[in-house]
Design a protein around this motif. Sequence first.
Motif, PDB file in Angstrom:
ATOM      1  N   LEU A  13       0.981  -1.326  -0.024  1.00 30.63           N
ATOM      2  CA  LEU A  13       0.116  -0.091   0.090  1.00 30.63           C
ATOM      3  C   LEU A  13       0.864   1.228   0.149  1.00 30.63           C
ATOM      4  O   LEU A  13       0.573   2.068  -0.820  1.00 30.63           O
ATOM      5  CB  LEU A  13      -0.889   0.006   1.171  1.00 30.63           C
ATOM      6  CG  LEU A  13      -1.579   1.310   1.358  1.00 30.63           C
ATOM      7  CD1 LEU A  13      -2.787   1.587   0.246  1.00 30.63           C
ATOM      8  CD2 LEU A  13      -2.545   1.196   2.837  1.00 30.63           C
ATOM      9  N   ALA A  14       1.787   1.470   0.806  1.00 29.74           N
ATOM     10  CA  ALA A  14       2.747   2.475   1.006  1.00 29.74           C
ATOM     11  C   ALA A  14       3.453   2.707  -0.285  1.00 29.74           C
ATOM     12  O   ALA A  14       3.455   3.986  -0.831  1.00 29.74           O
ATOM     13  CB  ALA A  14       3.768   2.169   2.146  1.00 29.74           C
ATOM     14  N   VAL A  15       4.044   1.580  -0.899  1.00 29.04           N
ATOM     15  CA  VAL A  15       4.766   1.947  -2.461  1.00 29.04           C
ATOM     16  C   VAL A  15       3.779   2.414  -3.429  1.00 29.04           C
ATOM     17  O   VAL A  15       3.852   3.332  -4.085  1.00 29.04           O
ATOM     18  CB  VAL A  15       5.567   0.695  -2.515  1.00 29.04           C
ATOM     19  CG1 VAL A  15       5.848   0.558  -4.065  1.00 29.04           C
ATOM     20  CG2 VAL A  15       6.511   0.326  -1.635  1.00 29.04           C
ATOM     21  N   ASN A  16       2.600   1.549  -3.542  1.00 22.79           N
ATOM     22  CA  ASN A  16       1.568   1.916  -4.542  1.00 22.79           C
ATOM     23  C   ASN A  16       1.051   3.554  -4.388  1.00 22.79           C
ATOM     24  O   ASN A  16       0.929   4.119  -5.236  1.00 22.79           O
ATOM     25  CB  ASN A  16       0.601   1.042  -4.525  1.00 22.79           C
ATOM     26  CG  ASN A  16       0.914  -0.349  -5.130  1.00 22.79           C
ATOM     27  OD1 ASN A  16       1.960  -0.416  -5.775  1.00 22.79           O
ATOM     28  ND2 ASN A  16       0.272  -1.328  -4.785  1.00 22.79           N
ATOM     29  N   MET A  17       0.521   3.604  -3.073  1.00 20.12           N
ATOM     30  CA  MET A  17       0.224   5.037  -2.784  1.00 20.12           C
ATOM     31  C   MET A  17       1.056   6.231  -3.261  1.00 20.12           C
ATOM     32  O   MET A  17       0.648   7.243  -3.837  1.00 20.12           O
ATOM     33  CB  MET A  17      -0.308   5.081  -1.371  1.00 20.12           C
ATOM     34  CG  MET A  17      -1.205   6.361  -1.018  1.00 20.12           C
ATOM     35  SD  MET A  17      -1.939   6.091   0.559  1.00 20.12           S
ATOM     36  CE  MET A  17      -1.428   7.503   1.303  1.00 20.12           C
ATOM     37  N   ARG A  18       2.241   5.884  -2.865  1.00 18.77           N
ATOM     38  CA  ARG A  18       3.432   7.140  -2.963  1.00 18.77           C
ATOM     39  C   ARG A  18       3.639   7.061  -4.751  1.00 18.77           C
ATOM     40  O   ARG A  18       3.561   8.230  -5.057  1.00 18.77           O
ATOM     41  CB  ARG A  18       4.592   6.985  -2.370  1.00 18.77           C
ATOM     42  CG  ARG A  18       5.707   7.921  -2.619  1.00 18.77           C
ATOM     43  CD  ARG A  18       6.758   7.699  -1.785  1.00 18.77           C
ATOM     44  NE  ARG A  18       6.498   8.115  -0.457  1.00 18.77           N
ATOM     45  CZ  ARG A  18       7.227   8.173   0.514  1.00 18.77           C
ATOM     46  NH1 ARG A  18       8.317   8.029   0.592  1.00 18.77           N
ATOM     47  NH2 ARG A  18       6.794   8.421   1.857  1.00 18.77           N
ATOM     48  N   ARG A  19       3.595   6.136  -5.036  1.00 17.46           N
ATOM     49  CA  ARG A  19       3.882   6.096  -6.649  1.00 17.46           C
ATOM     50  C   ARG A  19       2.797   6.692  -7.475  1.00 17.46           C
ATOM     51  O   ARG A  19       2.949   7.594  -8.117  1.00 17.46           O
ATOM     52  CB  ARG A  19       4.004   4.544  -7.534  1.00 17.46           C
ATOM     53  CG  ARG A  19       4.310   4.708  -8.600  1.00 17.46           C
ATOM     54  CD  ARG A  19       4.632   3.267  -9.288  1.00 17.46           C
ATOM     55  NE  ARG A  19       3.535   2.113  -8.700  1.00 17.46           N
ATOM     56  CZ  ARG A  19       2.547   2.096  -9.245  1.00 17.46           C
ATOM     57  NH1 ARG A  19       1.754   2.964 -10.171  1.00 17.46           N
ATOM     58  NH2 ARG A  19       1.620   1.277  -8.667  1.00 17.46           N
ATOM     59  N   ILE A  20       1.510   6.251  -7.349  1.00 16.52           N
ATOM     60  CA  ILE A  20       0.434   6.820  -7.802  1.00 16.52           C
ATOM     61  C   ILE A  20      -0.054   8.304  -7.408  1.00 16.52           C
ATOM     62  O   ILE A  20      -0.127   9.159  -8.511  1.00 16.52           O
ATOM     63  CB  ILE A  20      -0.955   6.026  -7.406  1.00 16.52           C
ATOM     64  CG1 ILE A  20      -0.870   4.652  -7.918  1.00 16.52           C
ATOM     65  CG2 ILE A  20      -2.148   6.579  -7.965  1.00 16.52           C
ATOM     66  CD1 ILE A  20      -1.699   3.526  -7.437  1.00 16.52           C
ATOM     67  N   ARG A  21       0.372   8.722  -6.220  1.00 17.33           N
ATOM     68  CA  ARG A  21       0.135  10.018  -5.970  1.00 17.33           C
ATOM     69  C   ARG A  21       1.365  10.805  -6.712  1.00 17.33           C
ATOM     70  O   ARG A  21       0.768  12.027  -7.267  1.00 17.33           O
ATOM     71  CB  ARG A  21       0.444  10.187  -4.460  1.00 17.33           C
ATOM     72  CG  ARG A  21       0.249  11.719  -3.859  1.00 17.33           C
ATOM     73  CD  ARG A  21       0.663  11.956  -2.361  1.00 17.33           C
ATOM     74  NE  ARG A  21       1.978  11.327  -2.050  1.00 17.33           N
ATOM     75  CZ  ARG A  21       3.068  11.789  -2.026  1.00 17.33           C
ATOM     76  NH1 ARG A  21       3.217  13.240  -2.782  1.00 17.33           N
ATOM     77  NH2 ARG A  21       4.318  11.500  -1.586  1.00 17.33           N
ATOM     78  N   THR A  22       2.537  10.643  -6.569  1.00 15.32           N
ATOM     79  CA  THR A  22       3.278  11.283  -7.213  1.00 15.32           C
ATOM     80  C   THR A  22       3.179  11.228  -8.879  1.00 15.32           C
ATOM     81  O   THR A  22       3.524  12.246  -9.573  1.00 15.32           O
ATOM     82  CB  THR A  22       4.914  10.879  -6.945  1.00 15.32           C
ATOM     83  OG1 THR A  22       4.987   9.439  -7.199  1.00 15.32           O
ATOM     84  CG2 THR A  22       5.223  11.229  -5.464  1.00 15.32           C
ATOM     85  N   ASP A  23       2.992  10.253  -9.365  1.00 20.57           N
ATOM     86  CA  ASP A  23       2.541   9.958 -10.833  1.00 20.57           C
ATOM     87  C   ASP A  23       1.633  11.192 -11.182  1.00 20.57           C
ATOM     88  O   ASP A  23       1.282  11.611 -12.147  1.00 20.57           O
ATOM     89  CB  ASP A  23       2.157   8.664 -11.317  1.00 20.57           C
ATOM     90  CG  ASP A  23       3.097   7.737 -11.302  1.00 20.57           C
ATOM     91  OD1 ASP A  23       4.600   8.196 -11.025  1.00 20.57           O
ATOM     92  OD2 ASP A  23       3.133   6.447 -11.354  1.00 20.57           O
ATOM     93  N   ARG A  24       0.398  11.368 -10.319  1.00 22.27           N
ATOM     94  CA  ARG A  24      -0.523  12.356 -10.617  1.00 22.27           C
ATOM     95  C   ARG A  24      -0.066  13.826 -10.306  1.00 22.27           C
ATOM     96  O   ARG A  24      -1.028  14.593 -10.117  1.00 22.27           O
ATOM     97  CB  ARG A  24      -1.795  11.805 -10.079  1.00 22.27           C
ATOM     98  CG  ARG A  24      -2.124  10.387 -10.515  1.00 22.27           C
ATOM     99  CD  ARG A  24      -3.400   9.955 -10.188  1.00 22.27           C
ATOM    100  NE  ARG A  24      -3.545   8.802 -10.878  1.00 22.27           N
ATOM    101  CZ  ARG A  24      -4.770   7.999 -10.727  1.00 22.27           C
ATOM    102  NH1 ARG A  24      -5.746   8.520 -10.019  1.00 22.27           N
ATOM    103  NH2 ARG A  24      -4.828   6.741 -11.404  1.00 22.27           N
ATOM    104  N   GLY A  25       0.922  13.734  -9.583  1.00 23.06           N
ATOM    105  CA  GLY A  25       1.482  15.254  -9.480  1.00 23.06           C
ATOM    106  C   GLY A  25       0.734  15.888  -8.124  1.00 23.06           C
ATOM    107  O   GLY A  25       0.727  17.091  -8.194  1.00 23.06           O
ATOM    108  N   LEU A  26       0.475  14.954  -7.281  1.00 26.31           N
ATOM    109  CA  LEU A  26      -0.237  15.344  -5.909  1.00 26.31           C
ATOM    110  C   LEU A  26       0.550  15.366  -4.988  1.00 26.31           C
ATOM    111  O   LEU A  26       1.562  14.496  -4.754  1.00 26.31           O
ATOM    112  CB  LEU A  26      -1.377  14.611  -5.491  1.00 26.31           C
ATOM    113  CG  LEU A  26      -2.543  14.516  -6.458  1.00 26.31           C
ATOM    114  CD1 LEU A  26      -3.491  13.169  -6.231  1.00 26.31           C
ATOM    115  CD2 LEU A  26      -3.184  15.688  -6.571  1.00 26.31           C
TER     116      LEU A  26
END
Length: 77
Positions: A13-26
């Motif tokens: 969860l931690a890895v996925n959440m950070r990756r998706i968040r940063t990929d979306r520029g958030l």
Amino acid sequence: MKRSHPGVLRDILAVNMRRIRTDRGLSQEALADLCELDRTYIGSIERRQRNVSIDNLERIAKALRLEPWKLIKRSVE
């Protein structure tokens, strides 16, 4: 009995959440605003310090516009 280390899903969860968040520029703060959660809570999830409830997992997924299961899916890369 208290666990001495976080579970595997917490790591995923931690890895996925950070990756998706940063990929979306958030930023963590922007995601927290979208989820109506505190920024420090989002950060603690990404640092694997929180055992996230199903309700909050759903809020985070909704804010990221994806199905909740995608946040805990191990990537096969």
